[in-house]
Every structure is written in C-alpha cells, then in structure tokens.
Write an enzyme that holds these catalytic residues in place. Structure first.
Site, short mmCIF file in Angstrom:
data_model
loop_
_atom_site.label_atom_id
_atom_site.label_comp_id
_atom_site.label_asym_id
_atom_site.label_seq_id
_atom_site.Cartn_x
_atom_site.Cartn_y
_atom_site.Cartn_z
N HIS A 55 -4.49 1.20 -8.73
CA HIS A 55 -4.57 2.03 -7.51
C HIS A 55 -4.96 3.47 -7.86
O HIS A 55 -4.21 4.18 -8.51
CB HIS A 55 -3.23 2.03 -6.77
CG HIS A 55 -3.31 2.62 -5.40
ND1 HIS A 55 -4.03 2.06 -4.39
CD2 HIS A 55 -2.77 3.76 -4.88
CE1 HIS A 55 -3.93 2.80 -3.29
NE2 HIS A 55 -3.17 3.83 -3.57
N HIS A 108 -7.11 7.10 -6.18
CA HIS A 108 -7.96 7.87 -5.27
C HIS A 108 -8.54 8.97 -6.14
O HIS A 108 -7.89 10.00 -6.37
CB HIS A 108 -7.16 8.51 -4.13
CG HIS A 108 -6.27 7.56 -3.39
ND1 HIS A 108 -6.76 6.64 -2.50
CD2 HIS A 108 -4.93 7.39 -3.41
CE1 HIS A 108 -5.74 5.94 -2.00
NE2 HIS A 108 -4.62 6.37 -2.54
N GLN A 129 -8.47 12.88 -5.61
CA GLN A 129 -7.18 13.59 -5.63
C GLN A 129 -6.85 14.16 -7.01
O GLN A 129 -5.98 15.02 -7.15
CB GLN A 129 -6.06 12.67 -5.13
CG GLN A 129 -6.21 12.35 -3.65
CD GLN A 129 -5.14 11.42 -3.11
OE1 GLN A 129 -4.10 11.21 -3.74
NE2 GLN A 129 -5.40 10.84 -1.95
N ARG A 139 -0.69 1.88 9.68
CA ARG A 139 -0.87 2.97 10.64
C ARG A 139 -2.33 3.39 10.74
O ARG A 139 -2.73 4.07 11.69
CB ARG A 139 0.02 4.17 10.28
CG ARG A 139 -0.32 4.87 8.99
CD ARG A 139 0.69 5.99 8.65
NE ARG A 139 0.88 6.13 7.22
CZ ARG A 139 0.08 6.79 6.41
NH1 ARG A 139 -0.98 7.42 6.86
NH2 ARG A 139 0.33 6.85 5.11
N GLU A 187 5.29 3.07 2.61
CA GLU A 187 5.53 4.10 1.60
C GLU A 187 6.54 5.13 2.11
O GLU A 187 7.31 5.69 1.35
CB GLU A 187 4.20 4.80 1.26
CG GLU A 187 4.33 5.89 0.20
CD GLU A 187 3.00 6.57 -0.12
OE1 GLU A 187 2.00 6.28 0.56
OE2 GLU A 187 2.98 7.39 -1.04
N HIS A 209 2.59 0.34 -2.99
CA HIS A 209 3.89 1.02 -2.79
C HIS A 209 4.97 0.04 -2.29
O HIS A 209 5.88 -0.27 -3.03
CB HIS A 209 3.81 2.23 -1.85
CG HIS A 209 2.76 3.23 -2.23
ND1 HIS A 209 2.75 3.81 -3.47
CD2 HIS A 209 1.71 3.75 -1.55
CE1 HIS A 209 1.71 4.65 -3.54
NE2 HIS A 209 1.07 4.62 -2.40
N ASP A 211 -2.68 6.35 -8.55
CA ASP A 211 -2.72 6.88 -7.19
C ASP A 211 -3.28 8.31 -7.12
O ASP A 211 -4.48 8.50 -7.14
CB ASP A 211 -1.31 6.78 -6.59
CG ASP A 211 -1.30 6.89 -5.08
OD1 ASP A 211 -2.37 7.12 -4.51
OD2 ASP A 211 -0.23 6.76 -4.46
ZN LIG Z 1 -2.75 5.51 -2.40
#
Ligand SMILES: [Zn+2]
Length: 462
Positions: free
Chosen positions: A60, A62, A65, A216, A242, A276, A327
């Site tokens: 996982h 991103h 980030q 969501r 999460e 998560h 992440d």
């Molecule tokens: Zn993530």
C-alpha cells in the site's frame, strides 16, 4: 546468465547455507544450488557476504505523500484537533499542486528508497488522476504513467491500482479540493482502468489491479457493481474502517459498519485486500478471515495518524492473512513495520507471541512468510515459495558480517534479522535478477536525488 553467491538464502523450510542462485537474462531463476557441492563453476558470479531473504512487498503506497513525510508534526494548538481529518487537508493541498513530472521525480526517489530498504514490489494505490483543474488529461492515465516510469527507473515491480473515487463522504458530493481524484460514474472509472492497463505495457514489471478509495469515497451500490461485473482476474484493493468517524457515518447512512456491509454485499475472496480495517467487531474479524480476503496493515502510518490498533491476535487465531504497506511513507523500513505491528499487540495483550501459529514457532519467520506471501497476492503473484526455479529473483541481502548475525545460529537468524536489525544491515537489493542497490546505495541515486530536489524546490512545500 548471472550467478549470485550468498552466505545463505532463506527458503520456506529454513536456511540453505552457502547457496548460489543463477538467473537468465530476464531475471528468472534457472538454478539454486549449494556452493560446496561439485557444481560447475559458473561465469559472471557476484558474491555477497550476506543472507538473501525474499524482497519485501509494499502492498500500500500513495507515492505523492512522500513529499510531505515529516511535515505534519508541527501542532498549532487552539481549535485545530490535529487528527486524521486535519492531516487530510494538508495532503489535499499537496495533491492539488503536483504536475506529472514532479509526481514522477518524487515517486522515483521514493521507490529507490524503498529498494534500499529491501522492497522489490509496490502496490501503488493511485488517485491523483486529473489536471489541477480537475479535467482529465488527454491520456487518462497520465499520472499513472508517471508512476510506472518511476518504478522502471528505480527498477522495482509496480502494481498500479487506479482508484475509483466519487464522493466527498457517505451520500455527499465531492468537494472542490478532491477534483483531481474524481470519476463520477462506473463507466468513467472503467475507462480510467483500461487506460491504466495500457500504460502498464510501458514496463515489463508493471501490472494492474482494481481499487475503490473507500466505502465513503464511492456509492456502495457502485462498489457492489464493480465487484460483481468488474475484472475478476486482478486484485481488488479498498481502504476500510480506518477511522471511527467513518464507521459512525456508515452506520447512519447504510445501517451497517463498512466491513459488515462489504461482507453482506460483496462476494469477497483472496483477491480482496482491505487496507487498514483498523476498527472491527468480532463478527467482522471472523467474516474477513472466512471470506479469505486479506488485510493490508500500515503500522507506521496508522501510528502516525493515530488510527488505532488492528485486532491482529484475534484475526490470526481464525486464520486471517495480512501484508504490510507504507501508505504515507513516514516510515520506509519493512522491519520497523513488522516490529511496530508486533509491539502494538504485545503492549495491549501483555503477551510476546503475536507472530506464531498456533501460539508456537519462530516469530521472525512467521512475520516474514506472512508479509511475503500475502504481499505478493496484493500484486497478483500467488507464488508461495521464497526462491524457486521459474520465478524472478527478488531478494533483500542482509549483511552477514554484522556482530549479531555473524554469531547467530541458523535457528535464530530470521528473528535476529527482523527484531534486532536496522537499515544499515540491509546491504543490497536484487530486483528481477538485477542488482539495484549495493553497499546500501541505489545505483542511480545521484540522478534520482537531483530530480527529486528540483521537484521539491518547485513545490516549495518542505
Ligand atoms: Zn492509504
């Protein structure tokens, strides 16, 4: 053809001491042998005073980030609660400012650093799809292509997970700061997925998976539809449960908790990777394990964001499978992820045997095997053997000359590597048969770090 000699290689059954591995021109293993035996002397040998363990799988990521790692630790006090949702606003600002060239430069630096820490594969959970105004690029997967180029330059394998992101929250339209992420309809998403699949052809070690941002982030009926009629031969990734607020919102919108809803509405199997899954009831823990879906745990990020602790002991007791991911990339050391995950459980259970099944065995070996085999599944690779003929050679080489390893017996070697190691003991990385990190340095470090510095200078965010 190339041959590597190691002080030892880790097989699923234990250590094979003084072992050699030969690969063909495409990095596929053609021979695994004992150096002591009367084996033919092979040409083109590279020798390591090190132990080879399977390359870590980062299930996982991103990538963008990484540019804000360490920047969210100045806390102003006052009305700002400094929780996950505050951090998310800072992350949106960064996502809004990055162009494809900057994305590539940042991701290349990140992937080179992952390689230095022993990761050879990454699942990139990618949702910054459109231009800064929210308009799709002419090439729908322009940003995805930048990520694939980054993996190619760094030399690691990438599973691109283009993300379906549609809503601003349960039953809410997306907000303007999410404009680069949004695919309004299933059709829009499927076009993005196909474009991303085509981009994967630009690199032989790139492949595709399907992904949903979260319960969501996409209308639940559309999640069920993608699960039912979308591709069935690739992994399915989704963030879930999460944050406690997400669970409250789910209950008020759907009358069910997120994982509870998934269990009731999606026919999950071992292609599914729930990222998560921090807050679960016993019913949900059992349901995930029974469905054969996997969870992806990201201990350094979950700790950094104050998410909570996944009920790992209960989950393992019912046969649940997990992998690790970095992440937000506030931490990049896989050994640290495994230790954090374990120590969180030790601290709340007052027991020391988190990684063992059933409650006996070698914790280091258990953690390595789980993170490797389940992590590979997140990349659509179902090979359980650590190193085997016919599969690519992806290895992390641990310095055998370090004081603790040079004195450890083979029965304590795996746990010494996991529990008593720092990144300085990670000597090198072989990815798809090629050495990409030697003496703790990525072979393209100079050019990669230069491009990264240029991108960061342009963004002015650090
Ligand atoms: Zn993530």
């Amino acid at each position: 053809m190339k041959t590597y000699h190691f002080k030892g290689i880790l097989q699923n059954t234990g250590w094979k001491e003084n072992a050699g591995i030969t690969v063909d021109g495409t990095g596929i293993i053609t021979d695994i042998f004992s150096i002591d035996s009367d084996h033919d002397v092979k040409p083109n040998v590279e020798t390591y005073d090190g132990y080879a363990i399977p390359g870590f799988q980062n299930a996982h990521s991103h990538a963008f980030q990484y540019a804000m790692a360490g920047l969210a630790e100045r806390h102003e006090g006052g009305a700002n609660p400094d929780d996950f949702w505050g951090w998310r606003e800072a992350m949106y600002q960064l996502a809004l400012s990055m162009n494809p060239e900057q994305m590539e430069a940042i991701a290349t630096m990140l992937y080179a650093e992952m390689a230095r820490h022993g990761y050879t594969n990454v699942a990139e959970f990618h949702y910054v799809h459109h231009d800064k105004n929210g308009k799709p690029y002419a090439n729908l997967s322009e940003m995805g292509s930048a990520l694939i180029s980054a993996a190619k330059t760094a030399g690691i394998g990438i599973t691109l997970v283009p993300i379906f992101y549609q809503k601003g929250g349960f039953g809410q339209e997306p907000n303007d700061r999410q404009r680069r992420f949004i695919s309004p309809t299933i059709d829009d998403y499927l076009q993005l997925l196909e474009s991303s699949r085509a981009s994967c052809k630009e690199y032989q070690h790139a492949n595709i998976a399907v992904g949903i941002h979260s319960m969501r982030g996409v209308e639940p009926t559309d999640i069920a539809e993608i699960a039912k009629s979308g591709p069935e031969d690739i992994p399915f990734h989704i963030h879930v449960s999460e944050q406690l607020k997400e669970i409250e919102d789910s209950i008020s919108y759907l009358g069910k908790r997120p994982v509870e809803w998934l269990l009731d509405n999606v026919d999950m199997n071992d292609r599914y990777h729930l990222v998560h899954a921090t807050h679960l009831t016993d019913h949900e823990v059992n349901g995930i394990a029974k469905s054969k879906a996997n969870v992806v745990l990201c201990p350094s990020t979950e700790g950094n964001l104050g998410d909570g602790l996944f009920p790992l002991r209960k989950y393992q007791e019912v046969g649940g499978k997990w992998s690790i991911g970095t992440d937000s990339h506030v931490g990049l050391n896989p050994l640290e992820e495994l230790r954090l995950l374990d120590y969180g459980q030790r601290l709340i259970s007052h027991k020391r045997n988190t990684y063992s099944s059933p409650q006996q065995g070698d914790c280091g070996m258990y953690a390595l095997e789980m993170a490797t085999v389940t992590g590979r599944k997140a990349m659509n690779n179902f090979t359980p053997e650590f190193f085997t003929i016919g599969e690519p050679l992806n290895a992390n080489i641990i310095d055998a000359t370090s004081p603790l390893l040079t004195t450890a017996s083979s029965k304590n070697l795996a746990s010494t590597i996991i529990y008593a190691n720092d990144s300085n003991m990670q000597l090198g990385t072989i990815s798809y048969g090629k050495t990409i990190v030697t003496n703790r340095t990525h072979h393209k470090y100079q050019s990669i770090v230069k491009n990264f510095a240029t991108a960061m200078n342009e963004l002015q965010s650090r």
